[in-house]
Design a protein around this motif. Structure first.
Motif, PDB file in Angstrom:
ATOM      1  N   LEU A   1       1.057  -1.234   0.286  1.00 29.43           N
ATOM      2  CA  LEU A   1       0.411   0.031  -0.258  1.00 29.43           C
ATOM      3  C   LEU A   1       0.701   1.584   0.209  1.00 29.43           C
ATOM      4  O   LEU A   1       2.269   1.369   1.004  1.00 29.43           O
ATOM      5  CB  LEU A   1      -0.926  -0.185   1.283  1.00 29.43           C
ATOM      6  CG  LEU A   1      -1.666  -0.494   1.604  1.00 29.43           C
ATOM      7  CD1 LEU A   1      -3.039  -0.255   2.828  1.00 29.43           C
ATOM      8  CD2 LEU A   1      -2.705  -1.241  -0.063  1.00 29.43           C
TER       9      LEU A   1
ATOM     10  N   TYR B   1      -3.540  -5.301  10.664  1.00 32.13           N
ATOM     11  CA  TYR B   1      -4.632  -5.869   9.997  1.00 32.13           C
ATOM     12  C   TYR B   1      -4.443  -6.320   8.738  1.00 32.13           C
ATOM     13  O   TYR B   1      -3.334  -6.298   7.938  1.00 32.13           O
ATOM     14  CB  TYR B   1      -5.378  -4.414   8.829  1.00 32.13           C
ATOM     15  CG  TYR B   1      -6.423  -4.887   8.415  1.00 32.13           C
ATOM     16  CD1 TYR B   1      -7.706  -5.349   8.979  1.00 32.13           C
ATOM     17  CD2 TYR B   1      -6.499  -4.797   7.129  1.00 32.13           C
ATOM     18  CE1 TYR B   1      -8.775  -6.262   8.364  1.00 32.13           C
ATOM     19  CE2 TYR B   1      -7.672  -4.882   6.394  1.00 32.13           C
ATOM     20  CZ  TYR B   1      -8.894  -5.705   6.955  1.00 32.13           C
ATOM     21  OH  TYR B   1      -9.629  -5.813   6.424  1.00 32.13           O
TER      22      TYR B   1
ATOM     23  N   LEU C   1      -5.241  -7.444   4.819  1.00 32.45           N
ATOM     24  CA  LEU C   1      -4.492  -5.628   4.454  1.00 32.45           C
ATOM     25  C   LEU C   1      -3.060  -5.152   4.141  1.00 32.45           C
ATOM     26  O   LEU C   1      -2.548  -4.678   2.984  1.00 32.45           O
ATOM     27  CB  LEU C   1      -5.676  -4.339   4.567  1.00 32.45           C
ATOM     28  CG  LEU C   1      -5.706  -2.986   3.596  1.00 32.45           C
ATOM     29  CD1 LEU C   1      -6.613  -3.266   2.539  1.00 32.45           C
ATOM     30  CD2 LEU C   1      -6.021  -2.225   4.772  1.00 32.45           C
ATOM     31  N   LYS C   2      -2.562  -5.675   4.819  1.00 36.31           N
ATOM     32  CA  LYS C   2      -1.415  -4.969   5.256  1.00 36.31           C
ATOM     33  C   LYS C   2      -0.874  -6.510   5.683  1.00 36.31           C
ATOM     34  O   LYS C   2      -0.269  -6.576   6.970  1.00 36.31           O
ATOM     35  CB  LYS C   2      -1.343  -3.762   6.080  1.00 36.31           C
ATOM     36  CG  LYS C   2      -1.301  -2.590   5.306  1.00 36.31           C
ATOM     37  CD  LYS C   2      -1.168  -1.624   6.524  1.00 36.31           C
ATOM     38  CE  LYS C   2       0.025  -1.470   7.279  1.00 36.31           C
ATOM     39  NZ  LYS C   2      -0.706  -0.088   7.609  1.00 36.31           N
TER      40      LYS C   2
ATOM     41  N   ARG D   1     -13.569  -3.534   8.405  1.00 36.53           N
ATOM     42  CA  ARG D   1     -12.949  -2.826   7.986  1.00 36.53           C
ATOM     43  C   ARG D   1     -12.197  -3.269   6.476  1.00 36.53           C
ATOM     44  O   ARG D   1     -11.701  -4.025   6.051  1.00 36.53           O
ATOM     45  CB  ARG D   1     -11.357  -2.497   8.859  1.00 36.53           C
ATOM     46  CG  ARG D   1     -11.861  -1.725  10.406  1.00 36.53           C
ATOM     47  CD  ARG D   1     -10.264  -1.420  10.771  1.00 36.53           C
ATOM     48  NE  ARG D   1     -10.066  -2.832  11.340  1.00 36.53           N
ATOM     49  CZ  ARG D   1      -8.896  -2.362  11.977  1.00 36.53           C
ATOM     50  NH1 ARG D   1      -8.507  -1.474  11.548  1.00 36.53           N
ATOM     51  NH2 ARG D   1      -8.176  -4.207  12.239  1.00 36.53           N
ATOM     52  N   GLY D   2     -12.107  -2.694   5.691  1.00 30.79           N
ATOM     53  CA  GLY D   2     -11.137  -2.551   4.464  1.00 30.79           C
ATOM     54  C   GLY D   2     -11.562  -3.984   3.221  1.00 30.79           C
ATOM     55  O   GLY D   2     -12.930  -4.035   3.727  1.00 30.79           O
ATOM     56  N   ILE D   3     -10.619  -4.647   2.784  1.00 34.15           N
ATOM     57  CA  ILE D   3     -11.198  -5.403   1.396  1.00 34.15           C
ATOM     58  C   ILE D   3     -12.123  -6.787   2.025  1.00 34.15           C
ATOM     59  O   ILE D   3     -12.959  -7.538   1.174  1.00 34.15           O
ATOM     60  CB  ILE D   3     -10.014  -5.980   0.465  1.00 34.15           C
ATOM     61  CG1 ILE D   3      -8.971  -6.598   2.042  1.00 34.15           C
ATOM     62  CG2 ILE D   3      -9.163  -4.948   0.353  1.00 34.15           C
ATOM     63  CD1 ILE D   3      -8.033  -7.668   1.508  1.00 34.15           C
ATOM     64  N   THR D   4     -11.897  -6.791   3.416  1.00 35.11           N
ATOM     65  CA  THR D   4     -12.553  -8.047   4.007  1.00 35.11           C
ATOM     66  C   THR D   4     -14.306  -8.226   4.292  1.00 35.11           C
ATOM     67  O   THR D   4     -14.899  -8.621   4.885  1.00 35.11           O
ATOM     68  CB  THR D   4     -12.193  -8.793   5.191  1.00 35.11           C
ATOM     69  OG1 THR D   4     -11.450  -7.925   6.347  1.00 35.11           O
ATOM     70  CG2 THR D   4     -10.732  -9.300   4.873  1.00 35.11           C
TER      71      THR D   4
ATOM     72  N   ASN E   1     -10.639 -12.642  -3.376  1.00 35.19           N
ATOM     73  CA  ASN E   1      -9.567 -11.329  -2.619  1.00 35.19           C
ATOM     74  C   ASN E   1      -8.392 -12.318  -2.644  1.00 35.19           C
ATOM     75  O   ASN E   1      -6.500 -11.574  -2.716  1.00 35.19           O
ATOM     76  CB  ASN E   1     -10.035 -11.260  -1.239  1.00 35.19           C
ATOM     77  CG  ASN E   1     -10.893 -10.270  -0.962  1.00 35.19           C
ATOM     78  OD1 ASN E   1     -11.060  -9.276  -2.071  1.00 35.19           O
ATOM     79  ND2 ASN E   1     -11.774 -10.301   0.349  1.00 35.19           N
TER      80      ASN E   1
ATOM     81  N   MET F   1      -4.773 -11.712  -3.584  1.00 36.19           N
ATOM     82  CA  MET F   1      -3.272 -11.431  -2.658  1.00 36.19           C
ATOM     83  C   MET F   1      -2.055 -12.044  -3.287  1.00 36.19           C
ATOM     84  O   MET F   1      -1.016 -11.859  -3.462  1.00 36.19           O
ATOM     85  CB  MET F   1      -3.803 -12.139  -1.517  1.00 36.19           C
ATOM     86  CG  MET F   1      -3.204 -11.570  -0.385  1.00 36.19           C
ATOM     87  SD  MET F   1      -4.064 -12.002   1.284  1.00 36.19           S
ATOM     88  CE  MET F   1      -3.011 -11.482   2.116  1.00 36.19           C
TER      89      MET F   1
END
Length: 294
Positions: free
Chosen positions: A7, A36, A39-40, A148-151, A172, A176
């Motif tokens: 990111l 997270y 995401l990261k 939060r985010g993509i999930t 996803n 990834m």
């Protein structure tokens, strides 16, 4: 190729990690942990240990950022007479194995030594989806995904059906893991039949000998998981065995984690271990655990 989904601004975070000689000719490239995971994602600590004219690399991490750090150490030792690099993985999860093909860029003779039970884990996508399908038999695993985010869509989809949530998660994970070369085709398999037993004081361990090092097959976090013991430096690198940071996969065994930790503690009490760390302990990104445990 390595994991690509870094990111904006994350490169600056990664650069906070240290590269440090923790024992003579033993280098630790500190990994990365965020709050997270999907995401990261985390990246494990990478270790590089000299053994005469060979260099052992233990795990390769997640992000391309770590490739240049590994290559810098390899170039330094190549100039100092090292002729060969051996890659060993504590486990096949992507946060330990996304830069495996870096050894081809070292300019050294290389080998990738992979324990037999771990070959299937290196198929990151299939391994993860099999784990989720196993967990589906117990409860709605997708309802626990963070909002939060993509999930977040996975969590929302779980309220309709697990099948719908699973399909979103698959999309996803394909994004990834896409483009990562796990380098399985370059591996020399360490067969179960080649394991040997070694005793250190009152502790008997089973695993594979790699030069002066002993890859202890503890089969804890994954079925092929190994911890690395360096008898010269009385050093233990315990991968993801350490209980308080161990994420639970369906095939993980808390009993084997506890058993391995008990054996390692006895080795320390008997003077065989003086220095120890694991794949995710970090003074930069994980200070709370270090502060609480000393």
């Amino acid at each position: 190729m390595s994991y690509k989904l870094t990111l904006p601004g994350q490169e600056k975070e990664l650069r906070r990690s240290f590269t440090r000689e923790i024992a003579p000719d033993v280098w630790m490239l500190e990994g990365y942990i965020s709050d997270y995971f999907l995401l990261k994602p985390a990246s494990c600590n990478v270790f590089m240990l000299r053994d005469g004219d060979s260099l052992l690399v233990l795990d390769t991490g997640t992000y391309p950022f770590y490739r240049e750090r590994m290559l810098e150490v390899m170039r330094r030792y190549r100039a100092d007479g090292v002729k060969k690099v051996d890659l060993v993985l504590t486990q096949g999860h992507f946060d330990h194995a996304s830069n495996n093909d870096v050894i081809r860029e070292s300019g050294l003779e290389w080998s990738f030594l992979l324990q037999e039970p771990e070959a299937g884990v290196l198929d990151f996508f299939s391994d993860w989806m099999a784990d989720f399908r196993d967990l589906e038999q117990l409860y709605n695993i997708y309802s626990l995904f963070d909002m939060r985010g993509i999930t977040a869509p996975v969590n929302l989809a779980s309220r309709v059906s697990m099948g719908f949530a699973r399909s979103l998660l698959q999309a996803n994970l394909k994004l990834m893991f896409g483009g990562i070369d796990n380098f399985l085709g370059g591996a020399t398999i360490l067969p179960e039949t080649a394991k040997v037993k070694r005793s250190f004081g009152g502790v008997e361990l089973e695993g594979w000998e790699v030069g002066r090092f002993f890859a202890i097959h503890d089969a804890s976090h994954t079925r092929g998981h190994v911890s690395l013991y360096d008898p010269e430096n009385k050093l233990l690198l315990s991968g993801d065995v350490t209980v308080e940071i161990n994420p639970a996969f369906y095939y993980s065994s808390l009993d084997r984690c506890i058993s391995a930790c008990g054996k390692f503690r006895r080795m320390a009490e008997e003077g065989y271990i003086e220095l120890a760390t694991d794949s995710h302990r970090s003074t930069t990104f994980f200070p709370d655990v270090l502060d609480s445990l000393g």
